[in-house]
Design a protein around this motif. Structure first.
Motif, PDB file in Angstrom:
ATOM      1  N   VAL A  38      -9.677  -0.558  -3.234  1.00 18.74           N
ATOM      2  CA  VAL A  38      -8.930  -1.371  -3.964  1.00 18.74           C
ATOM      3  C   VAL A  38      -7.303  -1.427  -3.466  1.00 18.74           C
ATOM      4  O   VAL A  38      -6.699  -0.368  -3.396  1.00 18.74           O
ATOM      5  CB  VAL A  38      -8.797  -0.710  -5.300  1.00 18.74           C
ATOM      6  CG1 VAL A  38      -8.064  -1.606  -6.441  1.00 18.74           C
ATOM      7  CG2 VAL A  38     -10.316  -0.682  -5.935  1.00 18.74           C
ATOM      8  N   GLU A  39      -6.960  -2.686  -3.225  1.00 20.68           N
ATOM      9  CA  GLU A  39      -5.651  -3.033  -2.602  1.00 20.68           C
ATOM     10  C   GLU A  39      -4.764  -3.417  -4.158  1.00 20.68           C
ATOM     11  O   GLU A  39      -5.268  -3.711  -4.950  1.00 20.68           O
ATOM     12  CB  GLU A  39      -5.548  -4.209  -1.796  1.00 20.68           C
ATOM     13  CG  GLU A  39      -6.300  -4.222  -0.530  1.00 20.68           C
ATOM     14  CD  GLU A  39      -7.630  -4.569  -0.680  1.00 20.68           C
ATOM     15  OE1 GLU A  39      -8.374  -4.890   0.205  1.00 20.68           O
ATOM     16  OE2 GLU A  39      -8.178  -4.890  -1.675  1.00 20.68           O
ATOM     17  N   SER A  40      -3.404  -3.066  -3.795  1.00 17.85           N
ATOM     18  CA  SER A  40      -2.379  -3.264  -4.797  1.00 17.85           C
ATOM     19  C   SER A  40      -1.063  -3.393  -4.243  1.00 17.85           C
ATOM     20  O   SER A  40      -0.856  -2.852  -3.006  1.00 17.85           O
ATOM     21  CB  SER A  40      -2.378  -2.112  -6.034  1.00 17.85           C
ATOM     22  OG  SER A  40      -1.993  -0.797  -5.166  1.00 17.85           O
ATOM     23  N   GLY A  41      -0.145  -3.751  -4.981  1.00 16.03           N
ATOM     24  CA  GLY A  41       1.312  -3.932  -4.396  1.00 16.03           C
ATOM     25  C   GLY A  41       1.763  -5.292  -3.946  1.00 16.03           C
ATOM     26  O   GLY A  41       2.938  -5.664  -3.707  1.00 16.03           O
ATOM     27  N   LEU A  73       1.987  -2.373   0.088  1.00 16.61           N
ATOM     28  CA  LEU A  73       0.809  -2.188  -0.301  1.00 16.61           C
ATOM     29  C   LEU A  73       0.346  -0.973  -0.033  1.00 16.61           C
ATOM     30  O   LEU A  73       0.391  -0.315   0.807  1.00 16.61           O
ATOM     31  CB  LEU A  73       0.099  -3.512   0.649  1.00 16.61           C
ATOM     32  CG  LEU A  73       0.525  -4.644   0.819  1.00 16.61           C
ATOM     33  CD1 LEU A  73      -0.183  -5.640   1.608  1.00 16.61           C
ATOM     34  CD2 LEU A  73       0.959  -5.271  -0.470  1.00 16.61           C
ATOM     35  N   SER A  74      -0.774  -0.844  -1.077  1.00 15.90           N
ATOM     36  CA  SER A  74      -1.694   0.411  -1.082  1.00 15.90           C
ATOM     37  C   SER A  74      -3.104   0.048  -1.267  1.00 15.90           C
ATOM     38  O   SER A  74      -3.387  -1.198  -1.498  1.00 15.90           O
ATOM     39  CB  SER A  74      -1.287   1.522  -2.304  1.00 15.90           C
ATOM     40  OG  SER A  74       0.176   1.785  -2.433  1.00 15.90           O
ATOM     41  N   CYS A  75      -4.094   0.869  -0.517  1.00 10.45           N
ATOM     42  CA  CYS A  75      -5.389   0.776  -0.515  1.00 10.45           C
ATOM     43  C   CYS A  75      -5.873   2.278  -0.859  1.00 10.45           C
ATOM     44  O   CYS A  75      -5.731   3.018   0.013  1.00 10.45           O
ATOM     45  CB  CYS A  75      -5.916   0.082   0.750  1.00 10.45           C
ATOM     46  SG  CYS A  75      -7.700   0.128   0.942  1.00 10.45           S
ATOM     47  N   THR A  86      -5.775   7.310   0.828  1.00 11.35           N
ATOM     48  CA  THR A  86      -5.142   6.033   0.677  1.00 11.35           C
ATOM     49  C   THR A  86      -4.307   5.788   1.987  1.00 11.35           C
ATOM     50  O   THR A  86      -3.668   6.404   2.546  1.00 11.35           O
ATOM     51  CB  THR A  86      -4.198   6.107  -0.463  1.00 11.35           C
ATOM     52  OG1 THR A  86      -4.686   6.452  -1.827  1.00 11.35           O
ATOM     53  CG2 THR A  86      -3.104   4.930  -0.765  1.00 11.35           C
ATOM     54  N   TYR A 116      -1.406   2.806   3.449  1.00  9.79           N
ATOM     55  CA  TYR A 116      -0.387   1.994   3.053  1.00  9.79           C
ATOM     56  C   TYR A 116       0.291   1.002   4.066  1.00  9.79           C
ATOM     57  O   TYR A 116       0.053   1.144   5.318  1.00  9.79           O
ATOM     58  CB  TYR A 116       0.823   2.916   2.598  1.00  9.79           C
ATOM     59  CG  TYR A 116       0.453   4.004   1.619  1.00  9.79           C
ATOM     60  CD1 TYR A 116       0.353   5.327   1.975  1.00  9.79           C
ATOM     61  CD2 TYR A 116       0.836   3.828   0.282  1.00  9.79           C
ATOM     62  CE1 TYR A 116      -0.018   6.301   1.249  1.00  9.79           C
ATOM     63  CE2 TYR A 116       0.422   4.671  -0.623  1.00  9.79           C
ATOM     64  CZ  TYR A 116       0.158   5.919  -0.282  1.00  9.79           C
ATOM     65  OH  TYR A 116      -0.018   6.980  -1.102  1.00  9.79           O
ATOM     66  N   SER A 123      -5.993  -7.576   3.129  1.00  7.73           N
ATOM     67  CA  SER A 123      -7.053  -6.682   2.743  1.00  7.73           C
ATOM     68  C   SER A 123      -7.209  -5.311   3.512  1.00  7.73           C
ATOM     69  O   SER A 123      -6.820  -5.634   4.892  1.00  7.73           O
ATOM     70  CB  SER A 123      -8.240  -7.403   2.956  1.00  7.73           C
ATOM     71  OG  SER A 123      -8.469  -8.596   2.383  1.00  7.73           O
ATOM     72  N   THR A 138      -5.126  -8.426  -1.700  1.00  4.07           N
ATOM     73  CA  THR A 138      -3.872  -8.656  -2.733  1.00  4.07           C
ATOM     74  C   THR A 138      -3.252  -9.574  -2.237  1.00  4.07           C
ATOM     75  O   THR A 138      -2.976  -9.619  -0.931  1.00  4.07           O
ATOM     76  CB  THR A 138      -3.190  -7.549  -2.832  1.00  4.07           C
ATOM     77  OG1 THR A 138      -2.256  -7.665  -3.828  1.00  4.07           O
ATOM     78  CG2 THR A 138      -2.614  -6.862  -1.534  1.00  4.07           C
TER      79      THR A 138
END
Length: 124
Positions: A5-8, A20-22, A78, A80, A95, A118
């Motif tokens: 799950v990616e975010s940021g 970005l974080s994964c 995780t 980054y 991704s 993301t």
């Protein structure tokens, strides 16, 4: 079930920064390389950066070298991507992916699990 799950992601002005974080779940990926790829509208997915299982070896696309930094925290499962000095041409869906081996590769075929991505938009 393996999940990435990616975010940021988001909208940022040219020259700005994002991180970005994964987050990976379903199993531990500390023995495998991880990578970031991006896909802009109408273009093929392209390599951005990758990191070895230990974090000791990294690889970057020429277009982001010196501006982006990949890192990982194996305790948190995780990876980054710190992105500085962003340009409009960095706009894409980013991704993350888990490699099939311990060492980074630029080849998409070298990755076995992928996140959904993301959106990063660089615009004034």
């Amino acid at each position: 079930q393996v999940q990435l799950v990616e975010s940021g992601g988001g909208l940022v002005q040219p020259g700005g920064s994002l991180r970005l974080s994964c987050a990976a779940s379903g199993r531990t990926f500390s023995s495998y390389a991880m990578g970031w790829f991006r896909q802009a509208p109408g273009k093929e997915r392209e390599f951005v950066a990758a990191i070895s299982w230990s974090g000791g070896t990294t690889s970057y696309a020429d277009s982001v070298k010196g501006r982006f930094t990949i890192s990982r925290d194996n305790a948190k499962n995780t990876v980054y991507l710190r992105m500085n000095s962003l340009k409009p041409e960095d706009t894409a869906v980013y991704s993350c992916a888990v490699g099939s081996t311990s060492y980074p590769t630029r080849e998409k075929s070298g990755y076995k699990y992928w996140g959904q991505g993301t959106q990063v938009t660089v615009s004034s």
